[in-house]
Design an enzyme around this catalytic site. Structure first.
Site, short mmCIF file in Angstrom:
data_model
loop_
_atom_site.label_atom_id
_atom_site.label_comp_id
_atom_site.label_asym_id
_atom_site.label_seq_id
_atom_site.Cartn_x
_atom_site.Cartn_y
_atom_site.Cartn_z
N SER A 90 0.84 -1.20 0.00
CA SER A 90 0.00 0.00 0.00
C SER A 90 0.88 1.26 0.00
O SER A 90 1.63 1.49 -0.95
CB SER A 90 -0.96 -0.06 1.20
OG SER A 90 -2.03 0.83 1.04
N HIS A 226 -7.80 -5.93 1.79
CA HIS A 226 -6.62 -5.07 1.69
C HIS A 226 -5.44 -5.57 2.51
O HIS A 226 -4.29 -5.50 2.08
CB HIS A 226 -6.99 -3.64 2.11
CG HIS A 226 -5.89 -2.65 1.85
ND1 HIS A 226 -5.38 -2.42 0.59
CD2 HIS A 226 -5.19 -1.85 2.68
CE1 HIS A 226 -4.42 -1.51 0.65
NE2 HIS A 226 -4.28 -1.14 1.91
#
Length: 254
Positions: A90, A226
């Site tokens: 990320s 995620h």
């Protein structure tokens, strides 16, 4: 260097170093423990940014260039000493990219492998059109955090914990939301680039990462959202992949 890097297992005989950049709001411990799991041929350096862990009293960085300046200053001797690879998830994927581009352009140094996870390339349209989150109210921000998973609900529901955690997360998102770079006209790396992502996460433009290298480019999709990489089975797949590719890195480097 010890202020900037957390290394659980010092190993001067390692053939390669894996430099890991944290996700937004993250610390260094998740990656630092990889040093006790990976083979002795790989030494893990987990980057610790200001405003968290032992650096909690230091002000957060406001720009990507501040991250690059500090990490490069701390690690330049080690980068010159032996082969190195990068891993980032990320926000960490963005900083890994920025770091790789910076040390290649300024110091003519190149990683032997770049592992990226859970993010679109910084110059992709999908990333440029993504909504900004760092300026959301705490209430809306917590709702967004709940939607992407990875943070235990009991922590999100604890105001005292969130009071400590949210500033670092928002600061890192501010850095990445204001980071701009152009799509490389020609690849600036020749090493392999591997992308990982969660199948149930919001879609990311992973294919755009291939423009950074003339080397091998691969994508691996794993189950989960995620923070899929926190799941033990997925972490094993990632670490096995890293081990497989880095144990032969010294031969390619030489």
């Amino acid at each position: 260097m010890d202020k900037v890097v957390n290394c659980f297992s010092r190993n001067p005989d390692a053939v390669v170093r894996l430099i890991c950049f944290p996700w937004a709001g993250g610390g260094s411990i998740h990656y630092a423990r990889w040093g006790k799991v990976l083979t002795s041929s790989i030494e893990v350096y987990a980057v610790r940014l200001p405003g968290r862990e032992g650096r909690a009293k230091e002000p957060f960085f406001q720009s990507m260039q501040q991250v690059l300046d500090e990490v490069t200053d701390a690690l330049l001797p080690q980068l010159k000493e032996k082969p190195f690879a990068l891993f980032g998830h990320s926000f960490g994927a963005m900083t890994s990219f920025a770091f790789a581009e910076y040390v290649k352009r300024i110091h003519k140094l190149e990683p032997v492998h770049v592992f990226l996870s859970g993010a679109s390339a910084p110059y992709s349209e999908m990333r440029l059109q993504a909504p900004k989150r760092s300026h959301l109210s705490d209430h809306d921000f917590l709702q967004w955090m709940s939607s992407i998973g990875g943070t235990p609900p009991e922590l999100i529901a604890n105001p005292e914990v969130m009071k400590l955690f949210l500033p670092a997360l928002k600061a890192d998102l501010h850095v990445v939301e204001n980071y701009r770079c152009s799509k490389p006209e020609v690849p600036f790396l020749s090493c392999p680039v591997t992308c990982f992502d969660g199948k149930e996460d919001l879609p990311h433009d992973l294919e755009a990462w291939k423009h950074m290298t003339s080397g091998e480019f691969t994508v691996h999709m794993l189950p989960g959202s995620h923070f899929y990489l926190k799941e033990a089975a997925n972490e094993k797949v990632i670490l096995d992949h890293i081990t497989k590719h880095l144990e032969t890195a010294e031969m390619d480097y030489l």
